[in-house]
Structures are given as C-alpha cells and as structure tokens.
Design a protein around this motif. Sequence first.
Motif, short mmCIF file in Angstrom:
data_model
loop_
_atom_site.label_atom_id
_atom_site.label_comp_id
_atom_site.label_asym_id
_atom_site.label_seq_id
_atom_site.Cartn_x
_atom_site.Cartn_y
_atom_site.Cartn_z
N GLU A 86 0.83 -1.21 0.00
CA GLU A 86 0.00 0.00 0.00
C GLU A 86 0.86 1.26 0.00
OE1 GLU A 86 -3.51 1.76 -0.54
OE2 GLU A 86 -3.19 -0.41 -0.41
N MET A 87 2.00 1.19 0.72
CA MET A 87 2.87 2.36 0.78
C MET A 87 3.45 2.71 -0.59
SD MET A 87 6.61 2.96 2.41
CE MET A 87 7.22 1.86 1.20
N GLN A 88 3.91 1.69 -1.31
CA GLN A 88 4.48 1.98 -2.64
C GLN A 88 3.42 2.53 -3.57
OE1 GLN A 88 5.60 -1.32 -5.28
NE2 GLN A 88 4.96 -2.75 -3.70
N ARG A 89 2.17 2.04 -3.41
CA ARG A 89 1.09 2.57 -4.24
C ARG A 89 0.83 4.03 -3.90
NH1 ARG A 89 -2.26 -1.19 -3.44
NH2 ARG A 89 -2.11 -2.28 -5.42
N ASN A 90 0.87 4.38 -2.61
CA ASN A 90 0.61 5.76 -2.19
C ASN A 90 1.73 6.71 -2.61
OD1 ASN A 90 -1.85 5.16 -1.01
ND2 ASN A 90 -0.97 4.72 1.00
N VAL A 91 2.98 6.22 -2.53
CA VAL A 91 4.11 7.05 -2.98
C VAL A 91 3.96 7.38 -4.46
CG1 VAL A 91 6.60 7.08 -3.40
CG2 VAL A 91 5.71 6.25 -1.21
N ILE A 92 3.63 6.36 -5.24
CA ILE A 92 3.42 6.58 -6.68
C ILE A 92 2.22 7.49 -6.92
CG2 ILE A 92 2.86 5.42 -8.86
CD1 ILE A 92 4.39 2.98 -7.84
N HIS A 93 1.19 7.34 -6.07
CA HIS A 93 -0.02 8.16 -6.21
C HIS A 93 0.27 9.64 -5.98
CE1 HIS A 93 -4.36 8.77 -6.26
NE2 HIS A 93 -4.19 9.61 -5.25
N VAL A 94 1.08 9.94 -4.98
CA VAL A 94 1.44 11.34 -4.71
C VAL A 94 2.19 11.93 -5.91
CG1 VAL A 94 2.90 12.84 -3.28
CG2 VAL A 94 1.48 11.07 -2.21
N PHE A 95 3.10 11.17 -6.45
CA PHE A 95 3.86 11.60 -7.63
C PHE A 95 2.90 11.85 -8.80
CE2 PHE A 95 7.10 10.30 -11.03
CZ PHE A 95 7.58 11.60 -11.14
#
Length: 549
Positions: free
Chosen positions: A233-242
């Motif tokens: 979930e964290m990697q998805r959120n990091v990509i989402h912010v970008f």
Amino acid sequence: MKELLLKRKAKFIQYLVATFMFIIEHYAQMVMFALILGAIEKADASYYKNIVVLTVIFVIYVPLNFLISRMLRIRYMRDTILDVRKQAFDKIINMPFKQYSQKSKEVYISNLVNDINTFENKFFISLLNFLINIGMFLISFIILIVLDYKLAAGMFVFSILLFFLARFFSGKTISLEQEVSTSNETFTTDMANTFSGLEILKLNNIEDKFLVKSLGSISRLEKKKFAANVFTEMQRNVIHVFAFAVSVIVMVYLGTKMQGGLSLGMVGFIFQLCSSMSSYLIEAFPMWNQMKASVTIYNKIAKPEEYEVKIGRGNQPFKFEKQIEVSNLNFSFGSKQIIKDASFVIEKGRKYLIKGVSGAGKTTLMNLLAMVYDDFDGSIKVDGVDYREIEEKSFYDKVAFIYQDVFLFEDTIKNNITLYRDIPEEQITYAAKVSGLDALLEERKEGLNERLAENGKNLSGGQRQRISIARAIAKNAEILFVDEGTSNLNEELGKEIEKVFLELDNTVIAISHRYYEGVTENYDYVIELKNGEVNCYPACDYFNEVITC
C-alpha cells in the motif's frame, strides 16, 4: 512460468480477450463522459436526449460485459491453478527420500495449502490488473500522441520515472512475500505439533502455556502479512502522490489550451486520458512487483529442482539375485564417525539381525542398505552393480519397510495392504493369511473391505503390525527392512510377529532390542555394531556366547 501460462494457448487467448473487454468498457466510459460534457456545452435538448439514451444503454452494457468477461476468464484460471497444485504435489512425491526428510511434513503441507492459496489469490488478480492497466496505458498514450504530442512526450517521461520507482520497491516486495511463506511454514508446523501432542498437554495440565506459544506463532505470522500489505500500500501511495503532482501540471497546461480555443469536451477527454494514464501506472507497477513475488513462490513450490542426492539417481534397474556386498564402508554425521571400514555380505533369502547398544548406529546402517543416505565412502553393490547407479524407484518397488509405528490410512483393510496398487485378489488373500490376519478378517463383517478408523485406531497394536507385514508380502518385496517392528507389542505378541518375519521367503534385515527365546536364534546372521566397527556372525554362534546386547 511461461510454460504454465501457455499450456492452454486457446484458453490464454480467451483470457486476454476477456481482459480486453475491460479496456473497451473503460474507454466507452471516457467517451460517455466527454459526450455528456459536450451536451452540456451545446445546450441542445434533442442532442442531450440522445446522450441520455446512450447512457442507459451503457449502464446495461457494464454488468453484462463484466459477467461475460468473468465467464471467459474463470475456467482458464481454475485449470492453471489445478496445474500448479499438481506440479507442487508431484515435486514432493518424486523428491528423493533424503531430500524430503530434510524438512518436516508440515512444511510441505504449508506449501500445498498456504503458498498455493497465496499464489491463487494474488497472481491472477495481479496479472489481470497489470494487463488491463498496461493495455489501457498504451492505448491512451497512442490516442494522446494523436491529440497532443507534446503532452504525450511529457507523460512518457513520467512513465519512465514511475518504472524506476517501482523497480526500487521490487526487491523488498519479493522479500516480504518470501517471509510470509516461511512464517506460514513455521505456523503450520507449530500447530501440527500442538494438536499431535494435545493429549499429553491436557494430561499434564500445560495447555495454557502452549496456547500462549500458539498465539505468539499466530501473531508473528500476522505481523509478516501486515508488513507485506502495508509495504504494498505504501508503494502505491508514494506513486499516487507523484501522479497527483503530474495531474496538477496537466490541468494547468490544459487551462492554457482552453484559452487558445480548445473545447470543454475535448479538455475533459484529454484530462481523463492523462489522469487515467497516471492511475494505470499507479496500479500496474505494484501489481508487477506482486506478480514477481508470486512467481518466486511458484518456483519454490512447483518448479523442479536439481537435487544434491547422488544415490538413487542412476538408471540401472534393481536386480537382487545373489547378494549385496558392502566393502570398506565409512559413514559420519558431521565430525562423528558412525561406521568404520565395514565389509560384509547380505545373501538373498537370508535373515539378518542388526544388534548393538543404543546409539551404536543400527538404524544408520539399515538406512545405508535402504538407499536413504548417499554421502558415504566405500561401496555398496548388489550383484556387482553400485548403489549409486541404481534408479531409486526401481529399488523401492522391490523392498518394503516395517517400523515400530505403523501408519494406516482411513480406508479399507484391503487398500491399506495394497497401498492402492493393482494386486491380484489371490495375492492379497495370501498376504493376509501368511501375516496372520485371518482372525481379524473373520471377526470383521466386511472382511478385507472393512474400513479402518483414523490411523487404524480401531485395531490393536498386533493387528496394525500384521497389516504392515501383509503390505510387504502383497508387494512381493525381495527385501524386508524391519526397524524395531515388535518393540510396541507385549512379549507374547512380539514373539508371534517375530516368527512371521522369520518364516517368510523374503530377505529380512531387522533391528530389535528384544530377545525371544526359541525364536531370535532362528536368524541366519547377526550383524553387530560396536564402537563403529561392524562384524557379522552366524546367529547360532553369536547367541551361544550372549543372550542380549
């Protein structure tokens, strides 16, 4: 993995078509949104009514599209998962015994249940979403090139940056999934040990302590799962912010285009393309990492391995016509030497009793003769053919084992004797008679077809052991290995079972601490182990000097 997916090429193409149906639906949704914006901008009632009709048709189309796509995908997914289960089971079943015995059976159960369920739940979901999102990204990118090549170039740079960001997370994702797999194995082993020893725990009133231990095992497993899910979930959120930052830039860019005369409907369509492209990559790259982790699990449980075991990997058939010759045999566990320069002969049809104090290496010697161990020095040859050149399956087809703990299936007496092999009825009847099962079969209404309880709980120790002997006779085994076959029986019953061993025509190699007067002396030879040295004596000479070892 490629071979697995393409095993059913027609079904795989059908799976891809079903995936493409989602893509069509998605772009139909984008077109509908752009048409609605255009209708608002036109302010034409007649045109607006036509758009409403199209919207109703689209609302009906969406669930039908999902149902048809699901039906096209489900059979391929089911058959592929069945292949994985078969491959995993075949890998365990065909594993050399020495390799198999390096892990507990609970580890293999965990592989067949937990790991396959993990693969089933994550791989196909990840594959489906990855294909859908990458497919939609490519189509959106092509459309965007046509509409605005400058914006398309910017989105391409964005996708490259996201790719490298996803690669950064890849190794950790795989590592966490492997940790979950290992924790599942540990948990399954702990639970199996607890339930196997539950009677002892209750009798000693220590079940509460083991409950705490079990809860600790559950907690560790859930923490590993939680860590894997949080990281995904964290990697998805990091990509989402970008991706959100890129969407803001795109919105500003399209605002300048509107001032240049670009219509509201076209702006809405292009913005959807760009924001969707971001969303596709947000979903696709974590799914790609999850697929790689799932492939790692698949390789662990189902992919054939190169085994280190040398013995039994040959191609010569096992033929025992005269003798097994052991020459200058040496064997060690670590730095401790168990067998020292042993040389003796096993003659076909003879009965051999292995004697020695506890820990002398009796079971080790039997395992060496039974092709369990391969890391020995010296040679073991059967009629001149080295053990290392003999095919394992050929060997085990012609030998049988009787242990002090007999395992029985929850099935008929007949199936427990035949072990599900096709054996002539007269041979089964003969095996039952020779092993002394007549009384049991007479008292049971169904005879050989009588069903046994779990692990033969509705039988006495002697009856269980006699079924084990019947297995060896029905199999027509040339060599019978008996490891403390009477140690769990009382004196009288043990003596009767020992008589059965000695009356067989088969070659018998047995270990026993017990001495049955008038019976044990009937062995042909005694192989004695003392301080690593192995000596073979005629039984009559040996028992004239000592009664027990």
